[in-house]
Every structure is written in C-alpha cells, then in structure tokens.
Design a protein around this motif. Structure first.
Motif, short mmCIF file in Angstrom:
data_model
loop_
_atom_site.label_atom_id
_atom_site.label_comp_id
_atom_site.label_asym_id
_atom_site.label_seq_id
_atom_site.Cartn_x
_atom_site.Cartn_y
_atom_site.Cartn_z
N ARG A 116 -3.69 3.39 -0.42
CA ARG A 116 -4.13 2.87 -1.71
C ARG A 116 -3.33 1.62 -2.08
NH1 ARG A 116 -2.19 5.72 -5.72
NH2 ARG A 116 -0.65 6.73 -4.45
N ARG A 147 1.07 -1.25 0.12
CA ARG A 147 0.10 0.03 0.13
C ARG A 147 0.81 1.31 0.12
NH1 ARG A 147 -5.02 -1.72 1.23
NH2 ARG A 147 -5.33 -3.72 2.18
N SER A 148 0.26 2.39 -0.54
CA SER A 148 0.88 3.68 -0.69
C SER A 148 0.76 4.34 0.89
CB SER A 148 0.32 4.52 -1.54
OG SER A 148 -1.01 4.94 -1.20
N PRO A 149 1.45 5.10 1.26
CA PRO A 149 1.37 5.93 2.72
C PRO A 149 -0.19 6.25 2.97
CG PRO A 149 3.63 6.56 1.55
CD PRO A 149 2.68 5.69 0.43
N ASP A 150 -0.74 6.47 1.85
CA ASP A 150 -2.18 6.96 2.00
C ASP A 150 -3.11 5.98 2.08
OD1 ASP A 150 -2.30 6.53 -0.64
OD2 ASP A 150 -2.59 8.75 -1.20
N HIS A 155 -0.46 1.32 6.51
CA HIS A 155 -1.74 1.75 6.71
C HIS A 155 -2.31 1.76 8.50
CE1 HIS A 155 -2.04 -2.40 6.61
NE2 HIS A 155 -3.14 -2.57 7.10
N SER A 191 7.34 2.61 -0.11
CA SER A 191 6.31 2.54 1.09
C SER A 191 6.90 1.33 2.07
CB SER A 191 4.92 1.98 0.82
OG SER A 191 3.95 2.30 1.91
#
Length: 299
Positions: A152, A147-150, A182, A177
């Motif tokens: 996604r 996942r991305s830091p936000d 998350h 990442s």
C-alpha cells in the motif's frame, strides 16, 4: 478518465485499459482493441499499439486541448490530487497510530524521470519503473514512493538539490517499511541508505531488488523485515561515520538470524557512497564484501 471521455473497459491490477484516444491521429485507424493503459497510481499511460505515451498532465492536456498548466488546474479541480494533498498536510502521524494508506491519485501529477536526469544519476528507466520512482518537473525533485510491506502507498519522499521532504510532512511510515519492499524477495539482498542508491544498484543487475532504509539507522520494524526477507544480507551503507555506525547497529541486531556481510570500500576515499561508484567499482565492492567479525569496524 471518464470525465475526459475515456471509458474504462478493463482493469488489471493498477492498470486501467481503454481504447487509445490518439490512434486515429497517429495511425489513421481506430483502436479496435483496448490497447491503451493508464496506471491508476502514477497516471503514466502507454498504448501498446501506436506507442502514444506520457504522464497524466499531458493526457489531460491532449484530451481537453489545453496547455499543461490548464490541465493541472482542471485535474486539481476534480477533487483528487488537491484533496489528497490537503489530507496529507493535515495528517499528523504519531507512533501510536497505524499509518493509513494514501490515495494513489496523489502521484498522478508526476512524470517519468527525463533521460538527462537518469544519466546524471546513472539510473535506467526500467529500474525507476520497478521502484515506482517519478520526477516532479516543477520542483526538479525525485519522487520515491513509500510503501507498506503489503504494497500500500503510505507517502513519498521528494529529493531535490535543496534537500529531502517527506509527505505527509510528519510521515513516520518510512521507518515501518523498506524502499523496494514491494519487489520479489531475493535470497541474497543488498541494503543501502537511500532509495536512489537502491535503484542505481538494481539498474546494474548486480543487486536486483536492492532495498533502502531511508537513512543510515535501521528501525526495529526494518530489522524485522530484513530478517524475514533473506538468508544473506550485504550491507552497502555510505562510507562515512553515520554509515559505519548504522552498519554496526544493524549487524548487532541481525547477527545469528541471517548471514551478514559488509562492503569494505577498500581502496576508496572516505565520504563516497554507492551512488558515486562506477559499475566496475560496484561489482568489485560487492564481490569483496566480508563478514564483519573478520573486519575492524572503522571509517
């Protein structure tokens, strides 16, 4: 879901709510309230009333009254899973590109890890749920979302006895990442090399929200993420030359920015890693972590 005759009545984040299709069969009553939830990302479903649960394939098989193989074929024919995977295979990422998100439907064919595999890895279902770890029964592989830091979905790692594969094939986003990014940040954060070890430590309750690097070497982006996420970092990389070398580089990058401690593996043989240790040994090693400036770097 609607093609299976399930009408979505409420959406709460990733959870899609509808009336339970198994209620009459299991309880003899209709589901008056929408107590049935399907996760839009993983395809896992659960009824909070009658406890009907499982993965997307079993739901499709039950609704269509077919075998699981036919349910997989039907699902792929809807243009979701197959299309997602074809896009992943075609995509060739380069450092100059911004990694695009991946369709969440791409994970729908995977299942919750079976009990015997959880026991083999000393994991819990709750820890796997927190990290989004799934199981591919066909390839007998662990599925670890990237996942991305936000938050996604960028891709995933598939780990089996024959090795590790990244999806998309040339995925570079794992260096952008951290596994577990998350989860809520912890003032004291433990970092390990691979995702299953992070879930192992989280499962013990000794290191909630443990993070993984997807390897022994931290990228510049991962260093920045760690520096901004905690005030105290415990490095619990593998007890081998690659692990110690990675720990040295990570300490050099983070020194002066956060308090850094290193697990020493005192009393343990070379070659072990957090996944090999008992709960007691993990607790002892974490409690004995020291500042690297007080420790001679060696394997």
């Amino acid at each position: 879901m609607e093609k299976l005759g399930l009408v979505i009545v409420r959406i709460d984040g990733d959870e899609l709510y509808t009336h339970c299709p198994a209620h009459v069969a299991l309880t003899g009553k209709t589901d008056e309230h929408p107590s049935f939830s399907v996760n839009a990302e993983t395809g896992l479903f659960f009824c909070f009333s009658c406890h009907y649960s499982g993965g997307w394939v079993s739901l499709a098989a039950d609704m269509l009254n077919v075998e699981s193989g036919e349910a997989v074929t039907w699902t792929r024919a809807q243009g979701t899973i197959g299309a997602s995977r074809r896009r992943l295979e075609r995509y060739k990422a380069s450092p100059a590109q911004i990694t695009p998100p991946v369709s969440r439907a791409a994970l729908a064919l995977y299942e919750r890890p079976p009990e015997h595999m959880l026991a083999e890895r000393q994991l819990t279902a709750e820890a796997c749920e927190r990290y989004g770890i799934l199981w591919d029964p066909g390839r007998r592989a662990w599925i670890m979302p990237i996942r991305s830091p936000d938050g996604r979905l960028l891709g995933w790692q598939a780990k089996s006895k024959i090795g590790v594969r990244n999806y998309p094939k040339d995925v570079v986003c794992k260096t952008e990442s951290l596994f577990g990014i998350h989860l809520p940040p912890q003032e004291t954060t433990v970092v390990v090399e691979n995702p299953l070890k992070a879930a192992r430590l989280d499962a013990t309750g000794l290191a909630p929200g443990c993070l993984a690097l997807f390897g022994s070497k931290a990228s510049e982006q991962q260093v920045q993420l760690l520096a901004g996420r905690c005030t105290r970092l415990i490095m619990f990389l593998d007890h081998d030359p690659a692990g110690w070398s990675g720990a040295k580089r990570l300490y050099a990058e983070l020194r002066g920015r956060v308090v850094v401690l290193v697990v020493t593996y005192d009393g343990l043989e070379h070659g072990v890693d957090p996944g090999d240790l008992t709960d007691t040994q993990l607790a002892e090693q974490l409690a004995g972590a020291v500042s690297p400036i007080r420790r001679r770097w060696s394997c």
